[in-house]
Enzyme design. Structure first.
Site, PDB file in Angstrom:
ATOM      1  N   GLN C 239       0.830  -1.202   0.000  1.00  9.07           N
ATOM      2  CA  GLN C 239       0.000   0.000   0.000  1.00  9.07           C
ATOM      3  C   GLN C 239       0.870   1.260   0.000  1.00  9.07           C
ATOM      4  OE1 GLN C 239      -3.204  -2.038   2.925  1.00  9.07           O
ATOM      5  NE2 GLN C 239      -3.662   0.112   2.571  1.00  9.07           N
ATOM      6  N   CYS C 387      -9.516   2.378   8.238  1.00  5.73           N
ATOM      7  CA  CYS C 387      -9.729   3.617   8.974  1.00  5.73           C
ATOM      8  C   CYS C 387      -8.409   4.348   9.014  1.00  5.73           C
ATOM      9  CB  CYS C 387     -10.193   3.334  10.404  1.00  5.73           C
ATOM     10  SG  CYS C 387      -8.973   2.509  11.426  1.00  5.73           S
TER      11      CYS C 387
END
Lengths: 164, 283, 808
Positions: C239, C387
């Site tokens: 990521q 989140c």
């Protein structure tokens, strides 16, 4: 090492012959041996359906089938459903209705959905949800997948009516 | 998750199957749909040097429906769901099959595999006990029959000998009302508690009832006393509570991720009450 | 017909911001032509697989690899002893701790990497794993963080000095050998004073259970060392590919220009793919050792057991209020279970992430937060699962505390929220725990939500249901879950936020081609968010070229500009801003070119959708397409050829998306089975770039929230065995268990973001979890329940009902 078997498969209309260990999982045969990388490996315990292909007319989780069991079978993967110039109605519907995000579950989803619509050309939303319950998606929350499949069914049905 | 190596056999007939079984004893296992066995092999919790695939063996794929119903070992849950004659003669078969696993697994999962594996989580064993089915086993010494209610000994332990193959299940066409009620956490899960119920009604009273429970002991539980508690009653609350109490006396659940024993017993009672009510309403 | 093309038609033709543009990614994904890491196949490639510990805490007495090495097709078996000479047997974590790459004398959690087998294919590798003989000596297992802080058992001998003293950790002094850090924010004394003086105080302890992001694609990589040219290429599920390159360079000593990190298509991340894992390091080493590419793909069990869990926070709270319900103070203490190594993915200065957003949407004048991090015999991780850093924990905490306070005050929880919301005119708002909320209009959103679901009607229906239940007419209760969340995303200002010293800016580089098409490259990486679609929309609006003519590329560190990657909803707030800013640089140069071509002064032309027009004479114009051609092919005095721009954007502040969610749930008191009858989600993510994609993100985030709230957990037994290692037991709902969601929105742009966008991907998860949980709790409020812990699976709901005496 166990002795290798002579395996014959028809994959997306093409005949394939090779030697393989019987324990080779069909998903690995497709992905590693035949470079058909549309079906994916997600859970490996037959829960997620990312590896779904059609084997002799049945939706099958190819991570839970040995290539030996598939010897002689006719296999269709996402790659065999449509072509860039002639997309399957589900391939179009998933794009139109935002039925995918990361795309990892999508080949298994569409392959499974194609079988579902073959068996039940006019499903209710509930039947789609029940019939797709062998395929997990982590991104979409399913709402747009269900919408895509219902849209594809509607399109197929109106095409059929027009032809009649 | 990669399984260990094995020799693969795909005999054309039962003689061939038996020959491999005799040669290799408990080093050999038959495979039908493989959806219980293959995950175990991939997790290397099952090591099977010789795997015998039954798919080419003739005569294991048929469903015959009459006063007696026979279902071949290789009949899948998908076949059961699609078979109209069976669905009308023994609707509990369809109702239960729809609650097993998910669509892909039901294309592969067979009656034979589900009943013969002895996994307490499988739904067919309890169902077969409810229907008082008889299993046909074929071995080197020929065929023999075992009542489903006598077949299960412990988890993965059954009356089947290593050299035997379960070839079909047979039961009388069920009478009266039915219900297969199953609580599970999600599609694809085994039962937290499941109940198979058949009730025969005579006028306003229950002539007979058959009750079996799934995944609440290390074997399926046929609760003869639970059925008896309903017989001769109007299946009022008192009778249902007597049946539930009898069933609770027969089960012996263990704690797992689905919950502690106390909850399983509670769920079993709730599920059985609902199954009885539904079966009675259909009787 | 010779109809004049209107301005609106020109804008529509661009496919810019605000339109429901179909995704450009979908063509390949729907045809099975995605390119995920396991699809990569390089000549001569080998496969790696791990020997893992069956024990949660054990000393390793010996490792014998002889039988494995003797297996035909096995190329190497690496252990810590092989990595030690390279200094790679341990690696730094994102949290300032260090972590064993391969077990160095002991193991600290079940599934820990002990040896790495390299073989010709994955079947041989799996067989060889079975043949590595490891002798373990079991040690006492500590799985409870409160026990850990009392236990004599030392988990990390490497963090205890020879004299038995405890050296400071990365975040200051440590209180016990199993203690990692204490992090304090706010005013302790003042808050405790407010609490002790308050007319009303509600106290509650809540456990936010351990779970896992579980993307459908597991983690993996292919490491390929080209020894001839000294170049390492590392493909993987990253990521943050650029950060991975820097980290690999720092720990391996390979110069950064000799490392190319590529994130191909990623099959979902949700935080799981932020960290650096032993599999990556071992694969790199194996490729260096063998000189050929090495692939490592974890299986699902390895994924759930070893890579990056989320949550596992014990949160104790006190909330003080006036009798009328005005909140006067908030006190919070967290005991955070970090597992065997502190590998939380948080900005350096925030060892508990942005947990200090826990004052939520409310104007709370005084607050205090303390977090104690603890080592246990569980897997390391602590990532932000869909989140921003620990924001789900914070929002869950405050949204549960509000409900508990409502009970204490005997007030309606919707009204209690309303009287405590930060008011529209208070923005920018300074929170008691140190944040500056950028913008918000909570009252408008809240009222819209309550009206949409007929909140009064729902409460009346619920009251009737309670009556019916008490009268024995039904066994189903009805819960109404409320949540008003405020997120904090878009990390972040470099002055506050770095990871391993890498500032959390992001970037965009644009190259306009002569024919008026373009490529833009970003430092982020999509994992399903549709960046290739939405970033092109931002640019289309900014530079006036059609989105369809703009290629977006991410994930290849050789070509993309440096950036910190995609997690914490930071792509739109940070890289999206960089994209707009780079686009504006393009436009500035285009303006000069246009002025030259139109033979007017620079200031006499203005941008108009897809062209520059002469002010007051719109019939005199040059389209961006014409300008692009001129930029390359016309000699313009004083302007160098070409049309390119790059922007590195360091945001001045975070963004604060918010939303109002309402869930209506029926609960079967006897079985514990829940049925979500209705879910309404209003999101305010500021400017909306692509409503179709926003809606998809909301559906997905809510579904992940449903899973976490209703059953998804990584559970351990007392021996540290993972009880939920497969998808039979780790709850991922199917289409059958998931409802249809109603989505809605308000738009309160971020004042500091170039296009006013705030980010949305994580809001539905952050807001969804407390909303589902509040619905369950609310169903039992009439029967005296204050709080019951998640996950609300069947047996736990049954237990709650049972303890309330609802089973007769």
């Amino acid at each position: 090492m166990a002795k290798k078997m002579h395996i014959k498969l028809t994959v997306n209309g093409q005949e394939e012959e090779f030697l393989a260990e019987p324990r080779e999982l069909l998903i690995h045969t497709l992905r590693e041996r035949l470079n058909i990388t549309g079906p994916h490996i997600g859970c490996e315990t037959s829960h997620c359906g990312a590896c779904t292909v059609t084997v002799n007319g049945k939706s099958v989780k190819s991570c839970t089938m040995f290539v030996a069991q598939a010897d002689g079978a006719d296999v269709t993967t996402i790659e065999g459903l449509g072509s860039p110039d002639n997309l399957h109605v589900l391939q179009r519907a998933f794009k139109e209705n935002h039925g995918l995000q990361c795309g990892f579950c999508t080949p298994g989803m569409i392959t499974r959905a194609s079988k579902l619509l073959e068996e039940n050309p006019n499903p209710t939303e509930e039947e789609v949800r029940f019939g797709m319950a062998g395929n997990l998606c982590r991104c979409t929350g399913y709402q747009n997948i269900v919408k895509s499949i219902l849209a594809a069914a509607a399109e197929l049905n109106s095409a059929k009516e027009a032809a009649e | 998750m990669i399984p260990g190596a094995f020799e693969y056999h795909r005999p054309k007939d039962m003689e061939g199957v038996l020959a491999v079984l005799q040669e290799h004893g408990d080093d050999a296992r038959v495979i039908a749909g493989g959806h219980s066995l293959i995950p175990m092999m991939k997790l290397r919790m099952a090591d099977i040097p010789h795997l015998i695939d039954l798919q080419d063996v003739q005569g294991l794929n048929s469903i015959t429906v009459g006063d007696t119903i026979t279902i071949g070992a290789m009949v899948t849950q998908h076949h059961i769901i699609e078979n109209h004659a069976l669905a009308s003669a023994a609707p509990i078969m369809r109702e239960a099959s729809l609650q097993i696993a998910d669509p892909q697994v039901r294309y592969m999962g067979t009656v034979g595999g589900n009943v013969a594996n002895g996994d307490p989580g499988n739904d067919m064993p309890g169902l077969m006990q409810c229907l008082d089915a008889t299993f046909t086993l074929v071995g080197p010494d020929g065929e023999r029959e075992v009542a489903a209610r006598d077949f299960y000994e412990a988890a993965y332990m059954t009356d089947r000998e290593d050299e035997e193959v379960l070839t079909q299940v047979r039961f009388d066409k069920p009478q009266g009302g039915f219900a297969y009620e199953k609580q599970k956490r999600k599609i694809g899960d085994y039962a937290t508690a499941a109940a198979a119920v058949q009730i025969v009604k005579d006028g306003d009273t229950c002539a007979s009832a058959s009750i079996a429970m799934t995944n609440l002991s290390d074997t399926p539980i046929y609760s003869e006393d639970a059925g008896a508690a309903l017989a001769g009653t109007t299946v009022d609350d008192t009778a249902i509570e007597a049946a539930v109490a009898a069933m609770l006396g027969d089960i012996d659940p263990t704690e797992d991720n689905r919950g502690p024993i106390e909850f399983k017993r509670h769920a079993a009672a709730v599920i059985l009450r609902r199954a009885i009510a539904r079966a009675w309403s259909r009787a | 017909m010779n109809k004049e093309i209107t301005r609106q038609e020109r804008a529509d033709a661009l496919g810019g911001m605000g339109c429901k543009r179909k995704r450009v990614e979908d063509a390949r994904f729907t045809q099975g032509k995605g390119n995920y890491v396991d699809d990569i196949k390089l000549p001569g490639m080998l496969f790696g697989d791990f020997v893992r510990s069956p024990y949660a805490h054990a000393r390793i007495k010996s490792i014998n690899t002889d039988r494995a090495m003797a297996l035909d097709g096995v190329v190497a078996v690496l252990t810590a002893d092989d990595l030690r000479p390279l200094g790679l047997h341990w690696m730094p974590t994102l949290a300032g701790d260090k972590q064993m790459v391969l077990a160095d004398g002991k193991v600290l959690f079940q599934g820990q990497e002990v040896a790495y087998v390299v073989a010709k294919d994955r079947y041989i590798a799996a067989d060889a794993v079975e043949l590595v003989d490891v002798e373990y000596e079991e040690l006492p297992v500590v799985v409870d963080p409160f026990e850990a802080l009392k236990s004599d058992t030392v988990l990390r001998e490497d963090l205890v000095a020879e004299d038995g003293s405890l050296p400071d950790g990365a975040h200051g002094p440590r209180k016990h050998h199993n203690h990692i850090f204490t992090w304090e924010v706010g005013e302790k004394d003042a808050t405790e004073q407010v609490v002790s003086d308050a007319a009303v105080v509600a106290e509650e302890t809540m456990y936010y259970h351990r779970t896992h992001p579980c993307p459908l694609e597991t983690c993996g990589c292919v490491a390929s060392m080209d020894k001839v040219n000294g170049k390492l290429t590392l493909y993987g599920t990253f990521q943050a590919p650029h950060a991975i390159r820097t980290v690999v360079s720092l720990i391996s000593g390979i110069e950064e220009h000799n490392i190319r990190v590529v994130s191909p298509d990623i099959g979902g991340g949700f935080g799981n793919k932020v960290g650096a894992y032993p599999g990556y390091v071992c694969s790199v080493v194996a490729s260096i050792v063998t000189g050929v590419p090495v692939k490592w793909i974890e299986d699902r069990m390895e994924n759930l057991m070893t890579t990056a869990f989320a949550r596992d926070y014990w949160m104790k709270g006190k909330i003080a209020a006036t009798p009328e319900g005005k909140i006067t103070g908030l006190w919070c203490h967290v005991t955070a279970d970090h597992g065997g190594f502190d590998a939380c993915a948080d900005p350096t200065k925030f060892p508990a992430g942005f947990m200090n957003i826990c004052t939520g949407s409310y104007d709370i004048p005084t607050a205090y937060l303390a977090v104690d991090g603890v080592y246990t015999n569980k897997a390391p991780g602590g990532v932000s699962y869909r989140c921003s850093f620990r924001v789900t924990e914070a929002v869950y905490f405050i949204e549960r505390m509000i409900e508990v306070l409502a009970i204490e005050l005997n007030m309606d929880a919707a009204e209690l929220r309303r009287i405590n919301f930060i008011k529209k005119d208070q923005f920018p708002y300074q929170s008691a725990l140190g944040w500056e909320y950028d913008s918000g209009d909570y009252h408008t959103a809240w009222d819209k939500a309550l009206k949409a679901v007929d909140y009064e009607g729902l409460r009346a229906e619920q009251a009737q249901r309670v009556e019916d239940f008490k009268a024995g007419k039904t066994r189903k209760l009805m819960g109404i879950g409320l949540t008003h969340f405020t997120e904090i995303v878009g990390a972040g200002p470099v002055k506050n936020c770095d990871i391993l010293g890498l500032g959390m800016f992001d970037s965009c580089e644009i190259r306009i081609h002569p024919t008026g098409s373009a490529i833009a490259r970003l430092g982020t990486i999509s994992q399903g968010q549709g960046h290739a679609t939405t970033f092109a929309q931002i640019l289309a609006t900014e530079i006036g070229l059609p989105a369809d003519n703009i290629t977006i590329e991410e994930g290849d560190t050789d070509t993309a500009p440096y950036g910190l990657g995609t997690y914490g909803s930071r792509s739109t707030p940070v890289a999206g801003a960089a994209t707009a800013m780079a686009g504006r640089k393009i436009r500035a140069k285009a303006q000069m070119i246009a002025a030259y071509l139109l033979e007017v002064h620079d200031d006499d032309v203005e941008f108009d959708v897809d062209r520059f027009v002469v002010k007051g004479a719109p019939e005199k114009f040059k389209t961006m397409k014409e300008i692009a051609f001129a930029a390359y092919n016309q000699a313009i005095p004083g302007i160098e050829p070409g049309l390119e721009a790059v922007s590195y954007y360091d945001p001045p502040n975070m963004t604060y998306p918010f939303g109002a969610y309402i869930c209506v749930m029926d609960i079967d008191v006897d079985t514990g089975v829940t049925d979500i009858r209705r879910f309404y989600a209003l999101d305010d993510c500021g400017t909306r770039i692509n409503p179709m994609i926003i809606e998809g993100q909301v559906h997905g985030g809510l579904t992940e929230a449903l899973a976490v709230a209703l059953g998804q957990e990584i559970a351990y037994d007392d021996m540290g065995n993972v009880k939920t290692g497969t998808l039979m037991d780790f709850f991922l709902p199917t289409a059958w268990e998931v409802p249809n969601y109603e989505t809605d929105h308000t738009v309160t742009p971020s004042p500091h973001h170039p296009i006013g966008a705030k980010g949305v991907g994580e809001s539905p998860h952050v807001g969804g979890v407390p909303c589902f949980s509040n619905a369950v709790n609310d169903a039992f409020r009439a029967f005296g329940l204050r709080h019951t812990h998640m996950p609300h699976d069947h047996w736990r709901i049954w237990k709650t009902a049972n303890e309330l005496g609802l089973h007769g």
